[in-house]
Design an enzyme around this catalytic site. Structure first.
Site, PDB file in Angstrom:
ATOM      1  N   ASP A  97       0.840  -1.185   0.000  1.00 59.59           N
ATOM      2  CA  ASP A  97       0.000   0.000   0.000  1.00 59.59           C
ATOM      3  C   ASP A  97       0.889   1.255   0.000  1.00 59.59           C
ATOM      4  O   ASP A  97       1.726   1.399  -0.873  1.00 59.59           O
ATOM      5  CB  ASP A  97      -0.947  -0.084   1.199  1.00 59.59           C
ATOM      6  CG  ASP A  97      -2.013   0.993   1.233  1.00 59.59           C
ATOM      7  OD1 ASP A  97      -3.014   0.850   0.501  1.00 59.59           O
ATOM      8  OD2 ASP A  97      -1.851   1.968   1.981  1.00 59.59           O
TER       9      ASP A  97
ATOM     10  N   HIS B 134      -7.031  -6.923   0.232  1.00 54.66           N
ATOM     11  CA  HIS B 134      -5.979  -5.924   0.087  1.00 54.66           C
ATOM     12  C   HIS B 134      -4.746  -6.215   0.929  1.00 54.66           C
ATOM     13  O   HIS B 134      -3.616  -5.959   0.509  1.00 54.66           O
ATOM     14  CB  HIS B 134      -6.563  -4.556   0.476  1.00 54.66           C
ATOM     15  CG  HIS B 134      -5.581  -3.437   0.506  1.00 54.66           C
ATOM     16  ND1 HIS B 134      -4.878  -3.032  -0.614  1.00 54.66           N
ATOM     17  CD2 HIS B 134      -5.185  -2.621   1.518  1.00 54.66           C
ATOM     18  CE1 HIS B 134      -4.091  -2.018  -0.291  1.00 54.66           C
ATOM     19  NE2 HIS B 134      -4.252  -1.755   0.995  1.00 54.66           N
TER      20      HIS B 134
END
Length: 307
Positions: free
Chosen positions: A121, A287
């Site tokens: 991320d 994610h």
């Protein structure tokens, strides 16, 4: 300055690491350094994303250490227990260029001039900039569940804006998002993490409480907003200036098959536009690969790190 830190809560979640505060040119960075192999193995830097801290690697870092790596897991500036400097003119303090320099200086202070870096991320975006600005330092680059920042902004559509609404919410001028998140940080944090996690049963309440401890600090909330404001401004300027530059280090891209990035982009193709040596695949998770699919993620990372 280098200070040893006693942190029983962090030790309970991710034992086997010495925690230090290291001063860099622009910040004080909290790092966790593996103690098992006393620095003899190949160095690997782990960088977390939003809204996590270095503890997000608690299920992957021990596997890397067991395989012989010297692991350094750091809190990005503005996150976790690293310092939260003011945003500065044009959000420059939270440009990925500045955040990348922090981590290069941390690794040098620990005796590592050249190392592999694994970023998830926001940490992946810092790692991408690091590979461009410090190519002699970055030996290998692994990026988890991201496409390039400039690509994602350039190809924004309604679905992306809906799924990743915080990209557009957090960049609003001070202090609108700060006040709205600060009104109930726990609710925002739980909703944010729940929306990203696609493998039920992987939640860790002790880990969440550590994330929340940091997230309740108004300085952290402001720093996170500045990180995203920088991504939508000065970072794009830096990316445009380097549009013709390619990452020279081998690059591994991994992403969650149940997440947004793989659904909206050809992830490998986006990175082949930015790097010369790219490989990777989707994993069966959302994610947060390192928390949802640690065994598979670790196996892919170790295969890549061993060349």
């Amino acid at each position: 300055m280098c200070m040893d830190i006693l942190d029983p809560a962090a030790d309970a979640i991710m034992p086997g690491f010495r925690r230090l505060d290291l001063d860099t040119t622009g910040a004080r960075i909290r790092v966790a350094v593996s103690t098992a192999n006393r620095g003899d193995g190949p160095p690997v830097l782990l960088l977390h994303g939003h809204p996590q801290t270095h503890l997000t690697w608690y299920r992957v870092a021990p596997r890397l250490v067991e395989a012989g790596c010297t692991v350094v897991a750091a809190d990005l500036r503005g996150y976790g227990d690293s310092s939260k400097p003011p945003g500065g003119e044009g959000h420059a303090t939270y440009a990925k260029r500045a955040m990348a320099l922090d981590q290069v200086e941390v690794m040098r202070a620990l005796g590592h001039e050249r190392f592999a870096v694994i970023g998830h991320d926001r940490g992946g975006r810092v790692a991408h900039r690091m590979a461009l600005d410090h190519p002699t330092a970055v030996e290998r680059l692994a990026l988890l569940d991201i496409a390039p920042t400039a690509t994602m902004y350039a190809r924004t559509n309604r679905e992306f804006a809906t799924r990743y609404f915080w990209w557009f919410f957090l960049i609003q001028p001070f202090d609108l998002p700060e006040r709205m998140i600060g009104a109930d940080p726990e609710h925002f944090l739980r909703k944010h993490i729940a929306g990203q996690t696609k493998n039920p049963g992987t939640e860790n309440e002790a880990l969440f409480r550590e994330y929340l401890r940091c997230y309740r600090d108004p300085a952290t909330i402001h720093a996170i907003c500045e990180d995203y404001r920088a991504a939508a401004s000065i970072d794009l300027e830096h990316d445009a200036a380097d549009a013709d530059v390619r990452v020279s280090a081998p690059l591994l891209a991994l992403w969650g098959a149940k997440g947004t990035v793989g659904a909206l982009y050809d992830v490998l193709e986006t990175w082949r536009e930015k790097a010369t040596d790219v490989r990777g695949r989707a994993l069966d998770c959302g994610h947060t690969l390192q928390e949802e699919a640690p065994e598979e993620t670790s196996a892919e990372l170790l295969r890549f790190l061993k060349g």
